[in-house]
Write an enzyme that holds these catalytic residues in place. Sequence first.
Site, PDB file in Angstrom:
ATOM      1  N   SER A  24       0.798  -1.306  -0.085  1.00 50.30           N
ATOM      2  CA  SER A  24       0.101  -0.029  -0.045  1.00 50.30           C
ATOM      3  C   SER A  24       0.770   1.151   0.017  1.00 50.30           C
ATOM      4  O   SER A  24       2.168   1.378   0.400  1.00 50.30           O
ATOM      5  CB  SER A  24      -0.925   0.038   1.240  1.00 50.30           C
ATOM      6  OG  SER A  24      -1.566   1.069   1.443  1.00 50.30           O
TER       7      SER A  24
ATOM      8  N   TYR B 220      -1.956  -1.149  10.859  1.00 46.90           N
ATOM      9  CA  TYR B 220      -2.267  -1.494   9.433  1.00 46.90           C
ATOM     10  C   TYR B 220      -1.000  -1.189   8.648  1.00 46.90           C
ATOM     11  O   TYR B 220      -0.524  -2.074   7.945  1.00 46.90           O
ATOM     12  CB  TYR B 220      -3.706  -0.921   8.810  1.00 46.90           C
ATOM     13  CG  TYR B 220      -3.819  -1.257   7.264  1.00 46.90           C
ATOM     14  CD1 TYR B 220      -4.012  -2.458   6.955  1.00 46.90           C
ATOM     15  CD2 TYR B 220      -3.346  -0.270   6.494  1.00 46.90           C
ATOM     16  CE1 TYR B 220      -4.022  -2.664   5.600  1.00 46.90           C
ATOM     17  CE2 TYR B 220      -3.231  -0.518   4.934  1.00 46.90           C
ATOM     18  CZ  TYR B 220      -3.869  -1.665   4.828  1.00 46.90           C
ATOM     19  OH  TYR B 220      -3.802  -2.222   3.338  1.00 46.90           O
TER      20      TYR B 220
ATOM     21  N   LYS C 268       2.101  -3.724   6.633  1.00 47.97           N
ATOM     22  CA  LYS C 268       2.216  -3.719   5.180  1.00 47.97           C
ATOM     23  C   LYS C 268       3.744  -3.693   4.906  1.00 47.97           C
ATOM     24  O   LYS C 268       4.386  -4.115   4.293  1.00 47.97           O
ATOM     25  CB  LYS C 268       1.601  -2.635   4.299  1.00 47.97           C
ATOM     26  CG  LYS C 268       0.150  -2.747   4.429  1.00 47.97           C
ATOM     27  CD  LYS C 268      -0.128  -4.200   3.430  1.00 47.97           C
ATOM     28  CE  LYS C 268      -1.646  -4.436   3.497  1.00 47.97           C
ATOM     29  NZ  LYS C 268      -1.957  -5.718   2.960  1.00 47.97           N
TER      30      LYS C 268
HETATM   31  P1  NAD Z   1     -10.824  -7.078   1.189  1.00 49.05           P
HETATM   32  O1  NAD Z   1     -11.249  -7.077   2.730  1.00 49.05           O
HETATM   33  O2  NAD Z   1     -12.067  -6.898   0.126  1.00 49.05           O
HETATM   34  O3  NAD Z   1     -10.423  -8.671   0.838  1.00 49.05           O
HETATM   35  C1  NAD Z   1      -9.308  -9.260   1.651  1.00 49.05           C
HETATM   36  C2  NAD Z   1     -10.076 -10.765   1.704  1.00 49.05           C
HETATM   37  O4  NAD Z   1      -8.999 -11.479   2.442  1.00 49.05           O
HETATM   38  C3  NAD Z   1     -11.250 -10.783   2.344  1.00 49.05           C
HETATM   39  O5  NAD Z   1     -12.264 -11.478   1.233  1.00 49.05           O
HETATM   40  C4  NAD Z   1     -11.069 -11.428   3.455  1.00 49.05           C
HETATM   41  O6  NAD Z   1     -12.328 -12.172   3.941  1.00 49.05           O
HETATM   42  C5  NAD Z   1      -9.929 -12.341   3.427  1.00 49.05           C
HETATM   43  N1  NAD Z   1      -9.000 -12.574   4.417  1.00 49.05           N
HETATM   44  C6  NAD Z   1      -8.516 -11.942   5.522  1.00 49.05           C
HETATM   45  N2  NAD Z   1      -7.923 -12.660   6.408  1.00 49.05           N
HETATM   46  C7  NAD Z   1      -7.813 -13.640   5.836  1.00 49.05           C
HETATM   47  C8  NAD Z   1      -7.249 -15.127   6.290  1.00 49.05           C
HETATM   48  N3  NAD Z   1      -6.320 -15.240   7.505  1.00 49.05           N
HETATM   49  N4  NAD Z   1      -7.330 -16.054   5.684  1.00 49.05           N
HETATM   50  C9  NAD Z   1      -8.230 -16.152   4.426  1.00 49.05           C
HETATM   51  N5  NAD Z   1      -8.966 -15.059   4.118  1.00 49.05           N
HETATM   52  C10 NAD Z   1      -8.749 -14.053   4.597  1.00 49.05           C
HETATM   53  O7  NAD Z   1      -9.839  -5.961   0.875  1.00 49.05           O
HETATM   54  P2  NAD Z   1      -9.471  -5.501  -0.418  1.00 49.05           P
HETATM   55  O8  NAD Z   1      -9.696  -4.098  -0.652  1.00 49.05           O
HETATM   56  O9  NAD Z   1      -9.731  -6.412  -1.495  1.00 49.05           O
HETATM   57  O10 NAD Z   1      -7.865  -5.626  -0.279  1.00 49.05           O
HETATM   58  C11 NAD Z   1      -6.987  -6.464  -0.776  1.00 49.05           C
HETATM   59  C12 NAD Z   1      -5.568  -6.339  -0.123  1.00 49.05           C
HETATM   60  O11 NAD Z   1      -5.119  -5.268  -0.594  1.00 49.05           O
HETATM   61  C13 NAD Z   1      -5.524  -6.188   1.231  1.00 49.05           C
HETATM   62  O12 NAD Z   1      -4.137  -6.832   2.085  1.00 49.05           O
HETATM   63  C14 NAD Z   1      -5.499  -4.685   1.317  1.00 49.05           C
HETATM   64  O13 NAD Z   1      -4.669  -4.563   2.741  1.00 49.05           O
HETATM   65  C15 NAD Z   1      -4.822  -4.354   0.554  1.00 49.05           C
HETATM   66  N6  NAD Z   1      -4.701  -2.919  -0.047  1.00 49.05           N
HETATM   67  C16 NAD Z   1      -6.333  -2.478  -0.160  1.00 49.05           C
HETATM   68  C17 NAD Z   1      -6.519  -1.133  -0.320  1.00 49.05           C
HETATM   69  C18 NAD Z   1      -7.763  -0.604  -0.506  1.00 49.05           C
HETATM   70  O14 NAD Z   1      -7.955   0.487  -0.343  1.00 49.05           O
HETATM   71  N7  NAD Z   1      -8.839  -1.451  -0.962  1.00 49.05           N
HETATM   72  C19 NAD Z   1      -5.166  -0.281  -0.754  1.00 49.05           C
HETATM   73  C20 NAD Z   1      -4.066  -0.850  -0.506  1.00 49.05           C
HETATM   74  C21 NAD Z   1      -3.794  -1.997  -0.213  1.00 49.05           C
HETATM   75  C1  WQD Z   2      -9.802   9.748   0.828  1.00 47.03           C
HETATM   76  C2  WQD Z   2      -9.954  11.154   1.113  1.00 47.03           C
HETATM   77  C3  WQD Z   2     -10.457  11.778   3.163  1.00 47.03           C
HETATM   78  C4  WQD Z   2     -14.384   9.599   3.692  1.00 47.03           C
HETATM   79  C5  WQD Z   2      -7.030   4.912   2.813  1.00 47.03           C
HETATM   80  C6  WQD Z   2      -5.977   3.976   3.798  1.00 47.03           C
HETATM   81  C7  WQD Z   2      -4.727   3.792   3.006  1.00 47.03           C
HETATM   82  C8  WQD Z   2      -5.079   2.604   1.702  1.00 47.03           C
HETATM   83  C9  WQD Z   2      -6.370   3.485   1.044  1.00 47.03           C
HETATM   84  C10 WQD Z   2      -5.248   0.311   2.393  1.00 47.03           C
HETATM   85  C11 WQD Z   2      -9.290  11.855   2.160  1.00 47.03           C
HETATM   86  C12 WQD Z   2     -11.686  12.071   2.334  1.00 47.03           C
HETATM   87  C13 WQD Z   2     -12.841  10.086   3.221  1.00 47.03           C
HETATM   88  C14 WQD Z   2     -15.389  10.415   4.149  1.00 47.03           C
HETATM   89  C15 WQD Z   2     -14.081  12.402   3.238  1.00 47.03           C
HETATM   90  N1  WQD Z   2      -5.793   1.513   2.398  1.00 47.03           N
HETATM   91  N2  WQD Z   2     -12.946  11.466   2.961  1.00 47.03           N
HETATM   92  N3  WQD Z   2     -15.084  11.781   3.772  1.00 47.03           N
HETATM   93  O1  WQD Z   2      -7.214   7.801   3.615  1.00 47.03           O
HETATM   94  O2  WQD Z   2      -6.289   8.119   1.434  1.00 47.03           O
HETATM   95  O3  WQD Z   2      -6.402   5.915   2.203  1.00 47.03           O
HETATM   96  O4  WQD Z   2      -7.516   3.932   1.915  1.00 47.03           O
HETATM   97  O5  WQD Z   2      -3.933   0.221   2.011  1.00 47.03           O
HETATM   98  O6  WQD Z   2      -3.797   2.954   3.666  1.00 47.03           O
HETATM   99  O7  WQD Z   2      -5.448   5.139   4.738  1.00 47.03           O
HETATM  100  O8  WQD Z   2      -8.492   6.801   1.596  1.00 47.03           O
HETATM  101  O9  WQD Z   2     -10.945   7.079   0.991  1.00 47.03           O
HETATM  102  O10 WQD Z   2     -10.390   7.124   3.309  1.00 47.03           O
HETATM  103  O11 WQD Z   2      -9.831   8.902   2.016  1.00 47.03           O
HETATM  104  O12 WQD Z   2     -13.801  13.426   3.076  1.00 47.03           O
HETATM  105  O13 WQD Z   2     -16.393   9.953   4.496  1.00 47.03           O
HETATM  106  O14 WQD Z   2     -11.335  11.245   1.370  1.00 47.03           O
HETATM  107  O15 WQD Z   2     -10.385  12.675   4.145  1.00 47.03           O
HETATM  108  O16 WQD Z   2      -8.874  12.995   1.919  1.00 47.03           O
HETATM  109  P1  WQD Z   2      -7.105   7.408   2.270  1.00 47.03           P
HETATM  110  P2  WQD Z   2      -9.922   7.695   2.075  1.00 47.03           P
END
Ligand code: NAD
Ligand code: WQD
Length: 339
Positions: A124, A149, A153
Site C-alpha cells: 500500500s 495497519y 504492510k
Molecule cells: P477485502 O477485505 O475486500 O479482501 C481481503 C480478503 O481477505 C477478504 O475476502 C477476507 O475475507 C480475506 N481474508 C482476510 N484474512 C484472511 C485469512 N486469514 N485467511 C483467508 N482469507 C482472509 O480487501 P481488498 O480491498 O480487496 O484488499 C486486498 C488487499 O489489498 C489487502 O491486503 C489490503 O490491505 C490491500 N490494499 C487495499 C487497499 C484498498 O484501499 N482497498 C489499498 C492498498 C492495499
Molecule cells: C480519501 C480522501 C479523506 C471519507 C486509505 C488508507 C490507505 C489505503 C487506501 C489500504 C481523504 C476524504 C473520506 C469520508 C472524506 N488503504 N474522505 N469523507 O485515507 O487516502 O487511504 O485507503 O492500504 O492505507 O489510509 O482513503 O478513501 O479513506 O480517503 O472527505 O467520508 O477522502 O479525508 O482526503 P485514504 P480514504
Amino acid sequence: MKILLTGGAGFIGSHTAVELVKAGHEPVIVDNLYNSSKKALERLKMITGKDIAFYEADVCDPAAMDDIFAKENFDAVIHFAGYKAVPESVTKSVAYYRNNLDTTLTLCECMQKHGVKRIVFSSSATVYGPIEESPLVETMPSAGCTNPYAWTKYMNEQILRDAAISNPDWSVALLRYFNPIGAHESGLIGENPKGIPNNLMPYVTQVAVGRLPHLNINGTDFPTPDGTGVRDYIHVVDLAKGHVAACNYLEANAGVCEVINLGTGTGYSVLDVVNTFERVNHLELNKVMAPRRPGDMASYYSDPSKAKELLGWQTEKTLDDMCRDSWNWQKNNPEGYDS
Ligand code: NAD
Ligand code: WQD
C-alpha cells in the site's frame, strides 16, 4: 499459470480473478470469508463462465494451506488476504499484526516446502508514511508508518525482501496500491464493506443509495487547490490488470524482488470526486463540510513510471469511469452482496 489468490473473494481479489481468467490463467481462491461473501464467487462464474476453484480456509492455518498446496500445483501466489481498516487497526492492533503477518509467513513456508517461487504482495502507498511531497517514487525511503495497519504492510514487505534473499530463485513483486475504487463494468462485483465505510467512495455510494444520511467532506482547509484532500484514485479493473502484468513479469524474470507503485500518477481532490460522481450519475449528494480526520495528509499521488517500464502496464480508465462503475455496482446491489 495456475495462480493462488489468497483473499480472492474480496474487492481487489475478485476483480483480479476475472482479469486472470481473461488473460488465460487459472486462478484458485482461498478465503475465510471474514470480509467477503460466497455470492462473489457465484458472480465470478456469471462474469467468466468458469467455475473458479475455491477453498474456504484461513491462510494462517498451516495444515489447511499445506493440504491446498499439496493438491494444487501452483505456479504463483497473489497474496491479498489481510485486514485492511486503518482505524480498526488502532483498536485491534494485535489481531492485525497476527493476521497480516501470519498469513504471509504461512504462505512463505508453504511456498518453500512445495517449490512455488513467485509471489505478488498487496502492499500500500501507506508504507511511504507522511511524506508531503508527491509524486511518490519507489526509491523514496519510508517516513515511518502512522498506524498498525500500515506497519503490517511495511513489515510484510521486509519479510518478503528477506525471503527473496534466502530463496534466490524466488521472484517477488511488492505492489503499492494507491486508492482503488470503481467496480467491474457488469455491476456484478464491487466493494462490499462491513459496517460503516471508512473510505470515500463506498461512503459516497451509500449516501447516494440512501443507506447513509450525508457525506462528510473531511477537511476543507488543506493546502490544495480547492482545500480538500488529494489522492491518486485507481480503477480496480486497471489495478487487477496490473496483477496480471506482475505475474507475467515474475514468470519472465526469475530472481527479481521489486517494489512497484500501482497508481495513475494524477491526484484528484475530494470535491473533484464528489462533483464527478454527481455529474456522470445525474444525482446530487447530501454533503456537509466537516473537520479533517486526524492524521490525514493533504495530498499524495504516485509516480507510476516504474510499472510502465517493468510491467508494460499503465492505467486506462478515467475518474468518470470510476464514478460511473462504483455507482452501477451500488445501485444494482444496494446492500452489497446481501441485497
Ligand atoms: P477485502 O477485505 O475486500 O479482501 C481481503 C480478503 O481477505 C477478504 O475476502 C477476507 O475475507 C480475506 N481474508 C482476510 N484474512 C484472511 C485469512 N486469514 N485467511 C483467508 N482469507 C482472509 O480487501 P481488498 O480491498 O480487496 O484488499 C486486498 C488487499 O489489498 C489487502 O491486503 C489490503 O490491505 C490491500 N490494499 C487495499 C487497499 C484498498 O484501499 N482497498 C489499498 C492498498 C492495499
Ligand atoms: C480519501 C480522501 C479523506 C471519507 C486509505 C488508507 C490507505 C489505503 C487506501 C489500504 C481523504 C476524504 C473520506 C469520508 C472524506 N488503504 N474522505 N469523507 O485515507 O487516502 O487511504 O485507503 O492500504 O492505507 O489510509 O482513503 O478513501 O479513506 O480517503 O472527505 O467520508 O477522502 O479525508 O482526503 P485514504 P480514504
